[in-house]
Design a protein around this motif. Structure first.
Motif, PDB file in Angstrom:
ATOM      1  N   ASP A 297       0.863  -1.194   0.023  1.00  0.00           N
ATOM      2  CA  ASP A 297       0.083  -0.107   0.049  1.00  0.00           C
ATOM      3  C   ASP A 297       0.812   1.262   0.213  1.00  0.00           C
ATOM      4  OD1 ASP A 297      -2.272   1.392  -0.230  1.00  0.00           O
ATOM      5  OD2 ASP A 297      -2.698   1.364   1.982  1.00  0.00           O
ATOM      6  N   VAL A 298       1.802   1.381  -0.913  1.00  0.00           N
ATOM      7  CA  VAL A 298       2.800   2.338  -0.930  1.00  0.00           C
ATOM      8  C   VAL A 298       2.687   2.790  -2.498  1.00  0.00           C
ATOM      9  CG1 VAL A 298       5.047   3.198  -0.943  1.00  0.00           C
ATOM     10  CG2 VAL A 298       4.165   1.660   0.564  1.00  0.00           C
ATOM     11  N   ALA A 299       2.660   4.113  -2.845  1.00  0.00           N
ATOM     12  CA  ALA A 299       2.591   4.785  -4.053  1.00  0.00           C
ATOM     13  C   ALA A 299       3.549   5.824  -4.205  1.00  0.00           C
ATOM     14  CB  ALA A 299       1.302   5.303  -4.478  1.00  0.00           C
ATOM     15  N   TYR A 300       4.082   5.795  -5.384  1.00  0.00           N
ATOM     16  CA  TYR A 300       5.178   7.006  -5.787  1.00  0.00           C
ATOM     17  C   TYR A 300       4.619   7.823  -6.695  1.00  0.00           C
ATOM     18  CZ  TYR A 300       9.274   9.750  -5.455  1.00  0.00           C
ATOM     19  OH  TYR A 300      10.169  10.817  -5.415  1.00  0.00           O
ATOM     20  N   VAL A 301       4.373   9.068  -6.549  1.00  0.00           N
ATOM     21  CA  VAL A 301       3.976   9.950  -7.624  1.00  0.00           C
ATOM     22  C   VAL A 301       5.210  10.774  -8.305  1.00  0.00           C
ATOM     23  CG1 VAL A 301       2.657  11.891  -8.232  1.00  0.00           C
ATOM     24  CG2 VAL A 301       1.875  10.442  -6.492  1.00  0.00           C
ATOM     25  N   TYR A 302       5.582  10.472  -9.474  1.00  0.00           N
ATOM     26  CA  TYR A 302       6.725  11.068 -10.063  1.00  0.00           C
ATOM     27  C   TYR A 302       6.156  12.264 -10.862  1.00  0.00           C
ATOM     28  CZ  TYR A 302       9.326   6.418  -9.650  1.00  0.00           C
ATOM     29  OH  TYR A 302       9.922   5.537  -9.298  1.00  0.00           O
ATOM     30  N   LEU A 303       7.042  13.246 -10.440  1.00  0.00           N
ATOM     31  CA  LEU A 303       6.766  14.698 -11.182  1.00  0.00           C
ATOM     32  C   LEU A 303       7.689  14.903 -12.248  1.00  0.00           C
ATOM     33  CD1 LEU A 303       5.948  16.677  -8.000  1.00  0.00           C
ATOM     34  CD2 LEU A 303       4.444  15.391  -9.711  1.00  0.00           C
ATOM     35  N   VAL A 304       8.672  13.986 -12.301  1.00  0.00           N
ATOM     36  CA  VAL A 304       9.603  14.093 -13.589  1.00  0.00           C
ATOM     37  C   VAL A 304       9.696  12.688 -14.053  1.00  0.00           C
ATOM     38  CG1 VAL A 304      11.136  15.637 -12.397  1.00  0.00           C
ATOM     39  CG2 VAL A 304      11.560  13.330 -12.000  1.00  0.00           C
ATOM     40  N   GLU A 305      10.174  12.772 -15.396  1.00  0.00           N
ATOM     41  CA  GLU A 305      10.411  11.477 -16.116  1.00  0.00           C
ATOM     42  C   GLU A 305      10.810  10.342 -15.304  1.00  0.00           C
ATOM     43  OE1 GLU A 305       9.049   9.079 -18.964  1.00  0.00           O
ATOM     44  OE2 GLU A 305       8.618  11.083 -19.032  1.00  0.00           O
ATOM     45  N   GLU A 306      12.207  10.447 -14.618  1.00  0.00           N
ATOM     46  CA  GLU A 306      13.035   9.613 -13.838  1.00  0.00           C
ATOM     47  C   GLU A 306      13.641  10.213 -12.990  1.00  0.00           C
ATOM     48  OE1 GLU A 306      16.679   6.671 -15.084  1.00  0.00           O
ATOM     49  OE2 GLU A 306      15.227   6.976 -16.692  1.00  0.00           O
ATOM     50  N   ILE A 307      13.989   9.528 -11.897  1.00  0.00           N
ATOM     51  CA  ILE A 307      14.747  10.029 -10.519  1.00  0.00           C
ATOM     52  C   ILE A 307      16.025   9.032 -10.684  1.00  0.00           C
ATOM     53  CG2 ILE A 307      14.941  10.499  -8.140  1.00  0.00           C
ATOM     54  CD1 ILE A 307      11.752  10.813  -8.336  1.00  0.00           C
ATOM     55  N   ALA A 308      17.245   9.625 -10.654  1.00  0.00           N
ATOM     56  CA  ALA A 308      18.480   8.824 -10.793  1.00  0.00           C
ATOM     57  C   ALA A 308      18.706   8.553  -9.291  1.00  0.00           C
ATOM     58  CB  ALA A 308      19.582   9.486 -11.499  1.00  0.00           C
ATOM     59  N   PRO A 309      19.394   7.316  -9.268  1.00  0.00           N
ATOM     60  CA  PRO A 309      19.797   7.067  -7.823  1.00  0.00           C
ATOM     61  C   PRO A 309      20.649   8.115  -7.177  1.00  0.00           C
ATOM     62  CG  PRO A 309      20.358   5.098  -9.510  1.00  0.00           C
ATOM     63  CD  PRO A 309      19.943   6.409 -10.167  1.00  0.00           C
ATOM     64  N   GLY A 310      20.331   8.669  -6.050  1.00  0.00           N
ATOM     65  CA  GLY A 310      20.905   9.571  -5.457  1.00  0.00           C
ATOM     66  C   GLY A 310      20.278  11.086  -5.571  1.00  0.00           C
ATOM     67  N   GLU A 311      19.588  11.193  -6.732  1.00  0.00           N
ATOM     68  CA  GLU A 311      19.156  12.544  -7.091  1.00  0.00           C
ATOM     69  C   GLU A 311      18.250  13.113  -6.258  1.00  0.00           C
ATOM     70  OE1 GLU A 311      17.264  14.613 -11.238  1.00  0.00           O
ATOM     71  OE2 GLU A 311      17.071  12.280 -10.902  1.00  0.00           O
ATOM     72  N   ALA A 312      17.637  12.180  -5.410  1.00  0.00           N
ATOM     73  CA  ALA A 312      16.675  13.056  -4.304  1.00  0.00           C
ATOM     74  C   ALA A 312      17.509  13.229  -3.149  1.00  0.00           C
ATOM     75  CB  ALA A 312      15.473  12.007  -3.950  1.00  0.00           C
ATOM     76  N   LYS A 313      17.886  14.388  -3.017  1.00  0.00           N
ATOM     77  CA  LYS A 313      18.886  14.735  -1.803  1.00  0.00           C
ATOM     78  C   LYS A 313      18.208  15.035  -0.459  1.00  0.00           C
ATOM     79  CE  LYS A 313      22.635  14.791  -4.501  1.00  0.00           C
ATOM     80  NZ  LYS A 313      23.651  13.931  -4.161  1.00  0.00           N
TER      81      LYS A 313
ATOM     82  N   VAL B 282       6.567  12.303  -4.978  1.00  0.00           N
ATOM     83  CA  VAL B 282       6.127  12.282  -3.492  1.00  0.00           C
ATOM     84  C   VAL B 282       5.638  10.770  -3.329  1.00  0.00           C
ATOM     85  CG1 VAL B 282       3.895  12.905  -2.164  1.00  0.00           C
ATOM     86  CG2 VAL B 282       4.721  14.418  -4.211  1.00  0.00           C
ATOM     87  N   GLU B 283       6.218  10.312  -2.049  1.00  0.00           N
ATOM     88  CA  GLU B 283       6.001   8.782  -1.616  1.00  0.00           C
ATOM     89  C   GLU B 283       4.863   8.801  -0.620  1.00  0.00           C
ATOM     90  OE1 GLU B 283       8.320   5.172   0.381  1.00  0.00           O
ATOM     91  OE2 GLU B 283       9.164   7.121   0.280  1.00  0.00           O
ATOM     92  N   VAL B 284       3.874   7.969  -0.968  1.00  0.00           N
ATOM     93  CA  VAL B 284       2.557   7.980  -0.073  1.00  0.00           C
ATOM     94  C   VAL B 284       2.458   6.438   0.380  1.00  0.00           C
ATOM     95  CG1 VAL B 284       0.068   8.398  -0.266  1.00  0.00           C
ATOM     96  CG2 VAL B 284       1.662   9.631  -1.658  1.00  0.00           C
ATOM     97  N   ILE B 285       2.698   6.476   1.923  1.00  0.00           N
ATOM     98  CA  ILE B 285       2.681   5.273   2.575  1.00  0.00           C
ATOM     99  C   ILE B 285       1.108   5.100   3.086  1.00  0.00           C
ATOM    100  CG2 ILE B 285       3.271   4.046   4.626  1.00  0.00           C
ATOM    101  CD1 ILE B 285       6.110   5.637   4.111  1.00  0.00           C
ATOM    102  N   GLY B 286       0.535   4.188   2.929  1.00  0.00           N
ATOM    103  CA  GLY B 286      -1.067   4.165   3.229  1.00  0.00           C
ATOM    104  C   GLY B 286      -1.967   4.797   1.906  1.00  0.00           C
ATOM    105  N   ALA B 287      -1.492   4.208   0.949  1.00  0.00           N
ATOM    106  CA  ALA B 287      -1.891   5.193  -0.451  1.00  0.00           C
ATOM    107  C   ALA B 287      -3.439   4.896  -0.685  1.00  0.00           C
ATOM    108  CB  ALA B 287      -1.211   4.574  -1.654  1.00  0.00           C
ATOM    109  N   SER B 288      -3.785   3.923  -0.343  1.00  0.00           N
ATOM    110  CA  SER B 288      -5.396   3.599  -0.341  1.00  0.00           C
ATOM    111  C   SER B 288      -6.226   4.581   0.508  1.00  0.00           C
ATOM    112  CB  SER B 288      -5.688   2.105  -0.243  1.00  0.00           C
ATOM    113  OG  SER B 288      -5.378   1.879   1.143  1.00  0.00           O
TER     114      SER B 288
END
Length: 79
Positions: A10-26, A53-59
């Motif tokens: 029950d985890v979702a991730y909303v990407y606001l960019v095409e791709e997130i490279a490893p380590g890009e989220a600082k 945006v990571e959503v835990i408890g997405a439902s």
């Protein structure tokens, strides 16, 4: 923008960019609000731009329509 949902966890991730490279989220910011029935974490790059945006408890946080249109991703996001 696209959404990936791991229904088993029950985890979702909303990407606001095409791709997130490893380590890009600082920076990760936990959104704390009693109105939220789950957890929301904002991922920002080194310039403070919102990547996703990571959503835990997405439902309980996202609408059924959003989850229905999401991509099923069998692996949890590892930001």
């Amino acid at each position: 923008m696209h959404v990936e949902h791991d229904a088993e966890n029950d985890v979702a991730y909303v990407y606001l960019v095409e791709e997130i490279a490893p380590g890009e989220a600082k920076t990760q910011i936990l959104v704390e609000n009693p109105a939220l029935r789950g957890e929301v974490i904002l991922d920002l790059d080194e310039h403070g731009r919102l990547l996703g945006v990571e959503v835990i408890g997405a439902s309980t946080v996202l609408s059924p329509e959003t989850l229905a249109e999401s991509e099923e991703d069998g692996t949890p996001y590892e930001g």
